[in-house]
Design an enzyme around this catalytic site. Structure first.
Site, mmCIF file in Angstrom:
data_model
loop_
_atom_site.group_PDB
_atom_site.id
_atom_site.type_symbol
_atom_site.label_atom_id
_atom_site.label_comp_id
_atom_site.label_asym_id
_atom_site.label_seq_id
_atom_site.Cartn_x
_atom_site.Cartn_y
_atom_site.Cartn_z
ATOM 1 C CD GLU A 1 -2.818 -1.339 2.311
ATOM 2 O OE1 GLU A 1 -2.210 -1.671 3.343
ATOM 3 O OE2 GLU A 1 -4.041 -1.166 2.273
ATOM 4 C CD GLU B 1 -2.968 -6.304 3.762
ATOM 5 O OE1 GLU B 1 -2.880 -7.064 2.767
ATOM 6 O OE2 GLU B 1 -2.436 -5.187 3.800
HETATM 7 N N1 CAA Z 1 4.999 -8.104 11.422
HETATM 8 C C1 CAA Z 1 5.693 -8.591 12.469
HETATM 9 N N2 CAA Z 1 6.596 -9.573 12.364
HETATM 10 C C2 CAA Z 1 6.808 -10.087 11.143
HETATM 11 C C3 CAA Z 1 6.123 -9.632 10.008
HETATM 12 C C4 CAA Z 1 5.179 -8.584 10.178
HETATM 13 N N3 CAA Z 1 4.508 -8.066 9.152
HETATM 14 N N4 CAA Z 1 6.541 -10.332 8.942
HETATM 15 C C5 CAA Z 1 7.460 -11.199 9.400
HETATM 16 N N5 CAA Z 1 7.619 -11.047 10.727
HETATM 17 C C6 CAA Z 1 8.568 -11.756 11.590
HETATM 18 C C7 CAA Z 1 8.254 -13.237 11.712
HETATM 19 O O1 CAA Z 1 7.333 -13.493 12.749
HETATM 20 C C8 CAA Z 1 9.626 -13.808 12.015
HETATM 21 O O2 CAA Z 1 9.875 -13.563 13.365
HETATM 22 P P1 CAA Z 1 10.793 -14.570 14.233
HETATM 23 O O3 CAA Z 1 12.144 -14.547 13.569
HETATM 24 O O4 CAA Z 1 10.762 -14.019 15.602
HETATM 25 O O5 CAA Z 1 10.141 -15.921 14.111
HETATM 26 C C9 CAA Z 1 10.569 -12.913 11.202
HETATM 27 O O6 CAA Z 1 9.834 -11.714 10.956
HETATM 28 C C10 CAA Z 1 10.987 -13.513 9.886
HETATM 29 O O7 CAA Z 1 9.822 -13.923 9.189
HETATM 30 P P2 CAA Z 1 9.796 -15.267 8.336
HETATM 31 O O8 CAA Z 1 10.368 -16.384 9.134
HETATM 32 O O9 CAA Z 1 8.422 -15.425 7.815
HETATM 33 O O10 CAA Z 1 10.817 -14.893 7.166
HETATM 34 P P3 CAA Z 1 10.760 -15.247 5.632
HETATM 35 O O11 CAA Z 1 11.975 -14.664 5.058
HETATM 36 O O12 CAA Z 1 10.505 -16.702 5.446
HETATM 37 O O13 CAA Z 1 9.467 -14.482 5.044
HETATM 38 C C11 CAA Z 1 7.963 -12.618 4.696
HETATM 39 C C12 CAA Z 1 9.410 -13.083 5.019
HETATM 40 C C13 CAA Z 1 7.593 -13.075 3.285
HETATM 41 C C14 CAA Z 1 7.917 -11.128 4.796
HETATM 42 C C15 CAA Z 1 7.003 -13.280 5.693
HETATM 43 O O14 CAA Z 1 7.466 -13.070 6.990
HETATM 44 C C16 CAA Z 1 5.598 -12.744 5.636
HETATM 45 O O15 CAA Z 1 4.824 -13.188 4.819
HETATM 46 N N6 CAA Z 1 5.284 -11.819 6.554
HETATM 47 C C17 CAA Z 1 3.930 -11.316 6.702
HETATM 48 C C18 CAA Z 1 3.577 -10.334 5.626
HETATM 49 C C19 CAA Z 1 2.179 -9.831 5.843
HETATM 50 O O16 CAA Z 1 1.248 -10.583 6.015
HETATM 51 N N7 CAA Z 1 2.037 -8.516 5.806
HETATM 52 C C20 CAA Z 1 0.762 -7.892 5.981
HETATM 53 C C21 CAA Z 1 0.665 -7.395 7.363
HETATM 54 S S1 CAA Z 1 -0.940 -6.736 7.666
HETATM 55 C C22 CAA Z 1 -0.889 -5.185 7.004
HETATM 56 O O17 CAA Z 1 0.066 -4.781 6.432
HETATM 57 C C23 CAA Z 1 -2.168 -4.438 7.234
HETATM 58 C C24 CAA Z 1 -2.197 -3.099 6.699
HETATM 59 O O18 CAA Z 1 -2.953 -2.827 5.801
HETATM 60 C C25 CAA Z 1 -1.379 -2.057 7.238
#
Ligand code: CAA
Ligand code: NAI
Length: 719
Positions: A103, A123
């Protein structure tokens, strides 16, 4: 949290610095707001570039902050201000731009993406919607059909696809940030009005209602009872029918409803549970971050049946060379053709070439002397498996890891017949093994930390979600399945039908009810196990009353179904009838109805009306109750591990969080009270007797599932 620099004398470079994914925490939002203000107010600055540290643009909102009240500046006004600014802002996307990160890119006037970058609005997978304008801007930019698909599925797209859709302006193989700075300098003189996506008119198809109707039906079919995709559709409708200012309000209202729902909490719990599950610990102190896995370059699979074939495919896909062993020439040839076909289809689907050169097929165990690791997948027969392990022990070099795919036998008994019990571990895949994401890594008491680390890391390399579990009959998943299946058949005795029980479970969210699932898996497997263990067939002690075994209630209906040659889908008849053997269209069968009626009259059981509520409570509370016992016994380290096993191995609906999270959402007190009630009504069913851990947690005030671990005092952990 955000670094501000002036580069090329006139470009403000804002770098998000919140490792590991540069999530938009309150501190990051605060720092960004300050940096943007500085950039917009500094007359030296003519353009702005936003990028993320360590090659990752932004992973979206900080999900950990969702549990508390909103702190710091809200995202929507911050993003609106970036878009409305009079200086061109360029997003430099490397790594990921997800959720709020995507976004953020949408409000930048231009986007440069590295060719390896991935973008998406995930999301919906967290039970919410893209509520920082994503549902309003994306349809304006790429049209309703494409936006609907991305927003309702949460699918990540490549930089190339984003370019085709018109989301990014340029894809580069160079450093995206440097390219973006040059791009920004060129953009300075250009007008910005057409680059403000919120100002665009949404290209609206003439058949909008029909399109939304079709997508709604698809979503309801795919994700039964899940709220977020439906809310996403409503938000996109607003983008098509309302001006931005009103659409963004609608987006925010829908978000508020979702945000406070149990489904959002469950899905966010799943996100973290999946990541926690890989973090195993042993009582010795050895754990995931201090135990080094061995590198696995070559592996062997013994047995090319249902499971062996899928495991070969998973290994080859991960780039590991595999030797596959069968017992007979014909079976070897059949298995080989099947594996090759599976690998070719899989490669075609993924647009890569099939790694057939990694495969070797043989009838001789002697060919395995140099492999790094062996996975045995022969019949579920302890004597046979022991023979195989003894043979492997002689043939393989002393450092080779010996793993078993047994679905419930004693891994330590197998370790005991080898010359290297510390190198023996269970690797329990789920069928079909090349599709199902779950891997239970079964740690025997003698498995070394290096062995466990290697199995866990190999699972990850194959794209599996690996969970370390202790060694007991059935381990975690299959051990818990028994009380669940038992309750379903007891309910049949008492008056329910297979279709009623399945419907209640499917309405709860399971993709398939328990009887449809059993028909798919094949009823003969369990029947053979029951015969071998003397529960049915000629070896049953004649002194046993007909519906009791070992002093407990026993339901013989599944045996009676098998005695009629009804083994499920493969025979065209099971709990349901199918058009033909192998058919998938399940129809209620009057013959099963007759069988149930005859059975009840034979044992003078007065059928009663059974509510869906009772079906859910008895099946799922019995399931969770066994989960509490597993925690007590130290077979699983955390409730999260159990939930991950049920989510990825048994189709437990993700929006319910898994059996243990579901129990916590219902309320542990209520679960305890219902189990006590049902146990009183069925005292000959020990699985309904509330576990001591459940009672203890209730006595401690029903703490949140994330803190149960502190209350689990195991006599001795198996992990
Ligand atoms: N918030 C908080 N922590 C997060 C995070 C997030 N958005 N994304 C990843 N992390 C954390 C994980 O919990 C993990 O923590 P630990 O090491 O303590 O276990 C660490 O970051 C690494 O994450 P991964 O093990 O998943 O690492 P990866 O390299 O395999 O993947 C990624 C990276 C593709 C970014 C994956 O973490 C992911 O899909 N993250 C979530 C993305 C997401 O869903 N974003 C949307 C959030 S909601 C939003 O944004 C609403 C809005 O409109 C504002
Ligand atoms: P299967 O019957 O489909 O295949 C077993 C294969 O092993 C057969 O092809 C057989 O010829 C071969 N085999 C037997 N003895 C052999 C030997 N000495 N050397 C080489 N090959 C030999 O069985 P399936 O379903 O693949 O199960 C295998 C193992 O996986 C079992 O332990 C089972 O409990 C476990 N498992 C099965 C699951 C399933 O859903 N089918 C799920 C998870 C685990």
């Amino acid at each position: 949290m955000a670094r501000y620099e002036l580069v090329k004398r006139s470009v403000a470079l804002i770098t998000l610095t919140n490792p590991p994914v540069n999530a938009l925490s309150s501190a990051v939002r605060h720092a960004m707001a300050k940096s943007m203000e500085q950039a917009l107010n500094d007359p030296k600055v003519t353009a702005v570039v936003i990028c993320g540290e360590n090659g990752r643009f932004c992973g979206g909102a900080d999900i950990r902050e969702f549990a508390g009240p909103l702190r710091g500046p809200p995202l929507v006004p911050l993003l609106d201000a970036i878009e409305a600014g009079e200086k061109p802002v360029v997003a430099a996307i490397e790594g990921v731009a997800l959720g709020g990160g995507f976004e953020l890119a949408l409000v930048c006037h231009y986007c440069i993406a590295h060719f390896k970058a991935r973008l998406g609005l995930p999301e919906v997978t967290l039970g919410i919607l893209p509520a920082a304008g994503g549902t309003q801007r994306l349809p304006r930019l790429i049209g309703i059909p494409a936006a609907l698909e991305l927003i309702t599925t949460g699918r990540h797209i490549s930089a190339q696809e984003a370019l085709k859709l018109g989301i990014v302006d340029q894809v580069t193989e160079q450093n995206a940030c440097e390219v973006a700075v040059e791009f920004a300098l060129r953009a300075v003189a250009k007008p910005l009005s057409s680059r403000r996506v919120s100002m665009l008119t949404t290209p609206c198809p003439p058949d909008l209602d029909a399109l939304l109707e079709v997508v709604t039906m698809e979503v309801k079919k795919k994700a039964r009872g899940v709220m977020a995709p439906l809310a996403c559709i409503q938000a996109v409708r607003a983008a098509a029918t309302m001006p931005y200012s009103k659409g963004i309000k609608r987006e925010s209202e829908l978000m508020a409803t979702l945000f406070n729902s149990g489904q959002a909490r469950a899905l966010q719990y799943c996100f973290f549970a999946q990541r926690t599950a890989g973090k195993w610990t042993l009582p010795s102190g050895a754990q995931w971050n201090n135990s080094k896995p061995r590198e696995i370059r070559s592996a062997a699979i013994i047995g090319l049946g249902t499971m062996g074939r899928g495991i070969v495919v998973s290994l080859a896909r991960a780039g590991i060379s595999v030797i596959a062993v069968e017992s007979e020439k014909k079976l070897l040839e059949t298995g080989k053709q099947m594996v090759i076909g599976m690998l070719e289809r899989d490669a075609k689907r993924r647009g890569v070439s099939a790694s057939l050169n990694l495969l070797k097929f043989t009838l001789s165990l002697q060919d395995l002397k140099d492999v790094d690791l062996v996975i045995e997948a022969v019949f579920e027969d302890m004597a046979l498996k022991k023979r195989v392990f003894q043979e492997l022990s002689k043939v393989c070099r002393p450092a080779t890891l010996l793993c078993t795919n047994t679905s419930g036998l004693d891994v330590d008994a197998l370790a005991g017949v080898t010359d290297r019990p510390h190198l023996v571990v269970g690797m329990h895949f789920f069928s079909p093994a090349h599709v199902m994401k779950l891997l239970e890594v079964v740690c025997g008491p003698r498995s070394s930390s290096e062995t466990i680390a290697t199995a866990m890391s190999l699972g990850k390399r194959m794209g599996k979600v690996s969970v370390a579990v202790g060694n007991c009959p059935g381990f975690v998943g299959n051990r818990m399945l028994k009380p669940y299946l038992d309750q379903a058949t007891f309910l049949l005795e008492e008056g329910a039908t297979p279709e009623q029980i399945d419907k209640a479970l499917e309405d709860f969210g399971f993709a398939m009810g328990v009887f449809r699932m059993s028909d798919l898996a094949g009823l003969d497997v369990g029947w053979r196990i029951r015969k071998e263990s003397g529960l049915t067939g000629p070896d049953v002690d004649p002194k046993n009353p007909p519906r009791r075994r070992h002093g407990r209630r026993y339901c013989p209906i599944p045996d009676m179904v098998c005695e009629q040659g009804r083994f499920g889908q493969k025979t065209g008849r099971g709990w349901y009838m199918y058009d033909k053997p192998g058919g998938t269209n399940a129809k209620p069968d009057p013959l099963i109805q007759n069988l149930l009626e005859m059975y009840r009259s034979r044992y003078a059981i007065q059928p009663r009306n059974i509510s869906d509520k009772e079906i859910i409570e008895r099946c799922l509370f019995a399931l969770a109750n066994e989960g509490f016992r597993i925690l007590e016994d130290g077979i699983a380290a955390r409730p999260e591990d159990i939930d991950v096993i049920y989510l990825f191995g048994y189709g437990f609906p993700r929006h319910r969080g898994g059996p243990m999270f579901y129990a916590s959402m219902v309320g542990l007190e209520r679960v305890l009270e219902r189990l006590e009630h049902y146990h009183q009504a069925h005292p000959d069913v020990p699985h309904l007797e509330p576990s001591p851990l459940l009672k203890k947690l209730v006595a401690c005030g029903s703490p949140s599932v994330q803190t149960w671990r502190e209350h689990i005092k195991t006599m001795h952990s198996h992990l």
